[in-house]
Design an enzyme around this catalytic site. Structure first.
Site, PDB file in Angstrom:
ATOM      1  N   ASP A 212     -98.830 -49.657  -5.898  1.00 53.51           N
ATOM      2  CA  ASP A 212     -99.603 -50.892  -6.077  1.00 53.51           C
ATOM      3  C   ASP A 212     -99.279 -51.532  -7.433  1.00 53.51           C
ATOM      4  O   ASP A 212     -99.767 -52.611  -7.751  1.00 53.51           O
ATOM      5  CB  ASP A 212    -101.112 -50.673  -5.874  1.00 53.51           C
TER       6      ASP A 212
ATOM      7  N   ASP B 113     -98.994 -46.601  -1.514  1.00 56.89           N
ATOM      8  CA  ASP B 113    -100.243 -46.567  -2.277  1.00 56.89           C
ATOM      9  C   ASP B 113    -101.365 -47.242  -1.509  1.00 56.89           C
ATOM     10  O   ASP B 113    -101.149 -48.263  -0.851  1.00 56.89           O
ATOM     11  CB  ASP B 113    -100.048 -47.360  -3.581  1.00 56.89           C
TER      12      ASP B 113
ATOM     13  N   LYS C 165    -100.921 -42.453  -0.874  1.00 60.04           N
ATOM     14  CA  LYS C 165    -101.390 -41.946  -2.174  1.00 60.04           C
ATOM     15  C   LYS C 165    -102.609 -42.749  -2.595  1.00 60.04           C
ATOM     16  O   LYS C 165    -102.648 -43.956  -2.369  1.00 60.04           O
ATOM     17  CB  LYS C 165    -100.276 -42.092  -3.223  1.00 60.04           C
TER      18      LYS C 165
ATOM     19  N   GLU D 199    -105.958 -42.795  -5.821  1.00 63.24           N
ATOM     20  CA  GLU D 199    -106.359 -42.312  -7.138  1.00 63.24           C
ATOM     21  C   GLU D 199    -107.751 -41.674  -7.106  1.00 63.24           C
ATOM     22  O   GLU D 199    -108.611 -42.100  -6.340  1.00 63.24           O
ATOM     23  CB  GLU D 199    -106.379 -43.487  -8.133  1.00 63.24           C
TER      24      GLU D 199
ATOM     25  N   GLU E  20    -100.759 -38.608 -14.246  1.00 65.65           N
ATOM     26  CA  GLU E  20    -100.327 -39.747 -15.063  1.00 65.65           C
ATOM     27  C   GLU E  20    -101.034 -39.760 -16.409  1.00 65.65           C
ATOM     28  O   GLU E  20    -102.254 -39.558 -16.490  1.00 65.65           O
ATOM     29  CB  GLU E  20    -100.605 -41.070 -14.317  1.00 65.65           C
TER      30      GLU E  20
HETATM   31  O1  KIV Z   1     -98.390 -47.771  -8.343  1.00 67.43           O
HETATM   32  C1  KIV Z   1     -97.522 -47.042  -8.842  1.00 67.43           C
HETATM   33  O2  KIV Z   1     -96.357 -47.433  -9.034  1.00 67.43           O
HETATM   34  C2  KIV Z   1     -97.910 -45.688  -9.202  1.00 67.43           C
HETATM   35  C3  KIV Z   1     -96.985 -44.908 -10.069  1.00 67.43           C
HETATM   36  C4  KIV Z   1     -97.016 -45.440 -11.450  1.00 67.43           C
HETATM   37  C5  KIV Z   1     -97.279 -43.459 -10.011  1.00 67.43           C
HETATM   38  O3  KIV Z   1     -98.953 -45.251  -8.833  1.00 67.43           O
END
Ligand code: KIV
Length: 268
Positions: free
Chosen positions: A47, A86, A116, A118, A185
């Site tokens: 994202d 994401d 993915k 968070e 991160e």
């Molecule tokens: O959105 C993204 O590119 C990420 C990476 C920085 C891990 O989550």
């Protein structure tokens, strides 16, 4: 399925064998194809596209439709790597049902193999809900960009021992809930090393030092295409800003001076 495709068992084996996992973001067909052909293990449709592609201040405005659109472009360019998408802000926080429905879109419409999102303890039930239906989840803890307002900016996390202990606990819970991997991160190197040793699934670091099982970078940082700011952990492998700017100037000058196109560059 392509027999050379990178799969979850292959990524797990890499951790067990001590082989590092290379992850890069991509947001469109041509760059996803290049990253895949360069042998990346995972291509992440991050994202971060909100910042590096759309020019926004942070990742919060990115929508599900935009993630699906970019994931489709990336999926078309990738033959071997695992495509990971994401989940944007508020596509999984509101409820488990929303998380399931939106993750399903990234797999079904976008062509991703995994998603993915968070968060630590607060998203453990989302990880359980998705993995129950075989949607593989990579978790993401530490400096979580969707929490930019709570953190008061993009700041290294886990420096005090209470926060560090919490991050270790989060990683263990996310592993137990079924996550196949965790992005670490913006945390101190030693903490990333402890988390990597404490869990069996691979850790993927960004701004987390050299001891993770793999690394991820944002493509526009690596190529020197994003120049607004440069975190300490970014290594630039190219200067696309300089090359593109030089090419554009030469083209403009050739057009303005009548040097492009020539007769030979037209049709008879
Ligand atoms: O959105 C993204 O590119 C990420 C990476 C920085 C891990 O989550």
């Amino acid at each position: 399925m392509n027999k050379n495709r990178i799969t979850l068992p292959i990524l797990q084996k890499k951790k067990e064998n001590g082989e590092k996992i290379a992850v890069l973001t991509a947001y469109d067909f041509p760059f996803a194809k290049l990253a895949d052909e360069a042998g990346m293990d995972i291509i992440l449709v991050g994202d971060t596209l909100g910042i590096v592609v759309q020019g926004k201040e942070n990742t919060l405005p990115v929508t599900m439709d935009q993630m699906v659109y970019h994931t489709q472009m990336v999926s078309r360019g990738v033959k071997r790597a695992l495509v990971l998408a994401d989940m944007p802000f508020m596509s999984y926080q509101s409820s488990r049902e929303d998380a399931l429905k939106n993750a399903g879109r990234l797999i079904k419409e976008g062509g991703a193999a995994a998603v993915k999102f968070e968060g630590g303890a607060s998203v453990v039930d989302r990880v359980e809900a998705l993995t129950k239906y075989d949607i593989p989840v990579m978790a993401h803890i530490g400096l979580t960009p969707q929490s930019v307002h709570r953190m008061g900016g993009y700041k290294v996390q886990g420096r005090d021992s209470k926060q560090a202990q919490q991050l270790i606990k989060d990683a263990k819970q996310l592993e137990s809930a079924g996550a196949f991997s965790i992005v670490l991160e913006g945390i101190p190197n030693a903490l990333a090393q402890s988390i990597t040793a404490a869990i069996r699934i691979p850790t993927i670091g960004i701004g987390a030092g050299p001891h993770c099982d793999g690394q991820v970078l944002v493509m526009h940082d690596l190529l020197g295409l994003f120049t607004q700011f440069r975190p300490k952990f970014v290594r630039r492998y190219a200067d696309f800003t300089a090359s593109a700017s030089e090419a554009f100037s030469r083209y403009r000058s050739d057009v303005q001076n009548g040097k492009f196109p020539t007769e030979a560059e037209g049709y008879e």
